[in-house]
Design an enzyme around this catalytic site. Structure first.
Site, mmCIF file in Angstrom:
data_model
loop_
_atom_site.group_PDB
_atom_site.id
_atom_site.type_symbol
_atom_site.label_atom_id
_atom_site.label_comp_id
_atom_site.label_asym_id
_atom_site.label_seq_id
_atom_site.Cartn_x
_atom_site.Cartn_y
_atom_site.Cartn_z
ATOM 1 N N HIS A 72 66.613 135.969 0.074
ATOM 2 C CA HIS A 72 67.012 134.550 0.131
ATOM 3 C C HIS A 72 65.787 133.718 0.498
ATOM 4 O O HIS A 72 65.795 133.025 1.516
ATOM 5 C CB HIS A 72 68.114 134.304 1.171
ATOM 6 C CG HIS A 72 69.484 134.707 0.724
ATOM 7 N ND1 HIS A 72 70.521 134.888 1.599
ATOM 8 C CD2 HIS A 72 70.009 134.938 -0.496
ATOM 9 C CE1 HIS A 72 71.612 135.227 0.947
ATOM 10 N NE2 HIS A 72 71.321 135.272 -0.335
ATOM 11 N N HIS A 110 78.646 137.758 -10.361
ATOM 12 C CA HIS A 110 78.083 136.763 -9.432
ATOM 13 C C HIS A 110 76.774 136.256 -10.032
ATOM 14 O O HIS A 110 75.981 137.034 -10.540
ATOM 15 C CB HIS A 110 77.857 137.457 -8.078
ATOM 16 C CG HIS A 110 77.254 136.622 -7.003
ATOM 17 N ND1 HIS A 110 77.427 135.264 -6.899
ATOM 18 C CD2 HIS A 110 76.467 136.984 -5.949
ATOM 19 C CE1 HIS A 110 76.781 134.831 -5.828
ATOM 20 N NE2 HIS A 110 76.189 135.843 -5.249
ATOM 21 N N GLU A 162 74.232 134.645 -8.531
ATOM 22 C CA GLU A 162 73.010 134.506 -7.725
ATOM 23 C C GLU A 162 71.893 135.336 -8.361
ATOM 24 O O GLU A 162 72.126 136.397 -8.950
ATOM 25 C CB GLU A 162 73.266 134.932 -6.267
ATOM 26 C CG GLU A 162 72.179 134.416 -5.344
ATOM 27 C CD GLU A 162 72.544 134.490 -3.855
ATOM 28 O OE1 GLU A 162 73.593 135.059 -3.503
ATOM 29 O OE2 GLU A 162 71.742 133.965 -3.045
ATOM 30 N N ASP A 214 69.648 137.403 -7.658
ATOM 31 C CA ASP A 214 69.371 138.824 -7.457
ATOM 32 C C ASP A 214 70.228 139.705 -8.363
ATOM 33 O O ASP A 214 69.929 140.886 -8.530
ATOM 34 C CB ASP A 214 69.536 139.234 -5.980
ATOM 35 C CG ASP A 214 70.810 138.723 -5.354
ATOM 36 O OD1 ASP A 214 71.269 137.632 -5.715
ATOM 37 O OD2 ASP A 214 71.345 139.415 -4.471
ATOM 38 N N HIS A 237 80.409 135.637 -1.812
ATOM 39 C CA HIS A 237 80.158 134.566 -0.874
ATOM 40 C C HIS A 237 79.792 133.261 -1.545
ATOM 41 O O HIS A 237 79.398 132.294 -0.854
ATOM 42 C CB HIS A 237 79.052 134.988 0.112
ATOM 43 C CG HIS A 237 77.715 135.172 -0.562
ATOM 44 N ND1 HIS A 237 76.592 134.519 -0.129
ATOM 45 C CD2 HIS A 237 77.330 135.845 -1.646
ATOM 46 C CE1 HIS A 237 75.565 134.840 -0.891
ATOM 47 N NE2 HIS A 237 75.998 135.640 -1.806
ATOM 48 N N ASP A 276 78.617 141.502 -3.925
ATOM 49 C CA ASP A 276 77.977 141.459 -2.599
ATOM 50 C C ASP A 276 78.860 142.055 -1.489
ATOM 51 O O ASP A 276 78.343 142.567 -0.489
ATOM 52 C CB ASP A 276 77.629 140.019 -2.226
ATOM 53 C CG ASP A 276 76.377 139.526 -2.944
ATOM 54 O OD1 ASP A 276 75.483 140.350 -3.204
ATOM 55 O OD2 ASP A 276 76.296 138.319 -3.228
ATOM 56 N N TYR A 299 74.400 142.510 7.496
ATOM 57 C CA TYR A 299 74.717 141.822 6.239
ATOM 58 C C TYR A 299 75.966 140.957 6.419
ATOM 59 O O TYR A 299 76.001 139.784 6.051
ATOM 60 C CB TYR A 299 74.929 142.888 5.167
ATOM 61 C CG TYR A 299 75.079 142.408 3.753
ATOM 62 C CD1 TYR A 299 73.996 142.379 2.888
ATOM 63 C CD2 TYR A 299 76.325 142.028 3.255
ATOM 64 C CE1 TYR A 299 74.141 141.976 1.569
ATOM 65 C CE2 TYR A 299 76.478 141.623 1.946
ATOM 66 C CZ TYR A 299 75.383 141.602 1.105
ATOM 67 O OH TYR A 299 75.540 141.201 -0.197
ATOM 68 N N HIS A 349 74.540 145.760 -3.616
ATOM 69 C CA HIS A 349 73.360 146.097 -2.806
ATOM 70 C C HIS A 349 73.651 147.358 -2.009
ATOM 71 O O HIS A 349 74.751 147.516 -1.457
ATOM 72 C CB HIS A 349 73.033 144.989 -1.793
ATOM 73 C CG HIS A 349 72.669 143.687 -2.404
ATOM 74 N ND1 HIS A 349 71.505 143.471 -3.107
ATOM 75 C CD2 HIS A 349 73.316 142.489 -2.413
ATOM 76 C CE1 HIS A 349 71.448 142.213 -3.512
ATOM 77 N NE2 HIS A 349 72.548 141.599 -3.116
HETATM 78 FE FE1 FEO Z 1 74.955 136.610 -3.442
HETATM 79 FE FE2 FEO Z 1 73.372 139.582 -3.714
HETATM 80 O O1 FEO Z 1 73.739 137.811 -4.121
#
Ligand code: FEO
Length: 396
Positions: free
Chosen positions: A23, A79, A81, A83, A145, A164, A192, A225
């Site tokens: 992030h 998702h 995002e 990553d 999230h 996530d 996390y 992850h």
């Molecule tokens: Fe919300 Fe692993 O990205």
């Protein structure tokens, strides 16, 4: 690198051993991370999520070594995002017509990131996508999230792809929960949760109950992850339910910064006082200027109460203390108590300021805090010990 998970399901992500900040520079990743992408090769072929953009080239090459890219029937974007979607633009350059399945908010997020008019297919909770004998079932998971987040579930193999949720920033070549060090795994899991999911705890509990109410058999959870939960996957689900329920241990965390050690001496003697009247409570001290803030947040998450200390400077507080208070405010901790302390030379605003910040952040301030003028002398030290001795009763 890729490996088989079960039957036609493969991991094709990236283990990022070098990652130390995530992030941007906001989240420390002491043990690296992984970006998990999954390939499901049934009669129809589905790709679930991709990897972070710096690993695009090796990801697409890895994928192409496993399957002709044109044979991918569906891209699932759980998702948006970066990553998980970072390699999408390059992948979609190869297969521009392939449908991309995501939530309505996923279209907004992916378009906002990449400005591409891909062949989006919006899905909602309960929608199913046939892969032949098996199906993918979609479950929207807004604010777990991001607004666009969703899970999907593979029937037949009973695998939940949770993105996530249930993840950890934890690099390991083992890649399965039963093979890694359990203390490391759960330390990264709670960090996390504390740093990313705390503000959404009510939604976490609600979503888990909703998924459980579907009565879907669950053999494996594949997060985006860290390691894959193949051994008793329900253990992380149950752990999330505990964490989502205003989690706390019998711990008091004292966080502070100090200029000439006065506030540090206060912290240590308050801790001594707490220990004198409550032998069972786990008291931990962290100097905010010397401690990783995400590690501190994980400790705050575990605490039933926190004490926050800063000397007064320029009628205010030290910047490390201001920063953690801002972090704490945003995370919306619930059902925790707090107090402020600090030394001062002349004006002495810090304690009141910290207490106000903690109250605004939703903590229950147990008193007006403790101020000591200049460096604590014997009387000042005694006042800290006495103050600490009184805290267990106030926190009960
Ligand atoms: Fe919300 Fe692993 O990205």
């Amino acid at each position: 690198m890729n490996f088989n998970i079960k039957n036609s399901v493969y991991w094709i992500g990236k283990i990022d051993w070098e990652l130390r900040k995530f992030h941007g520079d906001e989240y420390s990743a002491h043990r690296g991370s992984t970006y998990n992408s999954y390939l499901v090769k049934e009669e129809k072929v589905a790709l679930i999520d991709t990897v972070w953009a710096p690993f695009t080239k090796e990801f697409v090459e890895n994928l192409a070594s496993m399957i002709d890219l044109n044979k991918i029937d569906y891209v699932i974007a759980n998702h948006a995002e970066s990553d998980h979607s970072g390699a999408l633009p390059e992948l979609m350059r190869h297969i521009p017509e392939t449908p991309v399945y995501c939530t309505k908010n996923g279209v907004k997020s992916l378009t906002g990131h990449y400005h591409k008019d891909w062949n989006f297919n919006v899905v909602k909770t309960g929608d199913r996508l046939s892969l032949g004998q098996k199906e993918l079932v979609f479950v929207e998971a807004p604010m777990l999230h991001w607004p666009d987040s969703m899970f999907c579930y593979l029937t037949g193999d009973n695998i939940l792809f949770s993105n996530d949720a249930f993840g950890q920033h934890y690099a390991s070549e083992f890649m399965f929960n039963d093979l890694v060090d359990q203390a490391e795994l759960f330390a990264e899991g709670i960090k996390y949760y504390a740093n990313i999911l705390t503000p959404f705890s009510s939604m976490v509990a609600q979503k888990i109950k909703e998924v459980l109410s579907l009565n879907l058999p669950l053999d494996i959870i594949c997060p985006s992850h860290g390691v894959i939960w193949r051994d008793k996957p329900e253990q992380i689900v149950e752990q999330y339910m505990r964490w989502a329920d205003d989690y706390q241990e019998n711990q008091i965390t004292i966080i502070y910064d100090t200029m000439w050690n006065g506030t540090r001496v206060m912290a240590e003697h308050i801790a001594k006082g707490i220990g004198l009247s409550d032998k069972a409570v786990n008291v931990k001290l962290y100097n905010l200027a010397k401690t990783d803030k995400n590690d501190v947040i994980a400790e705050v998450f575990k605490s039933k109460a926190i004490l926050v200390g800063s000397p007064t400077i320029n009628k205010g507080i030290l910047t490390s203390v201001a920063a953690i208070l801002e972090e704490i405010r945003g995370l919306k901790f619930k059902n925790k108590k707090a107090a402020a302390f600090g030394c001062y030379g002349w004006s002495g605003e810090s304690v009141k300021m910290i207490a106000e910040n903690l109250t605004t952040a939703g903590f229950d301030a147990v008193d007006e805090g403790l101020k000591v003028m200049w460096n604590p002398d014997d009387a000042g030290i005694e006042s800290c010990v006495e103050y600490g001795k009184g805290l267990p009763v106030k926190l009960a």
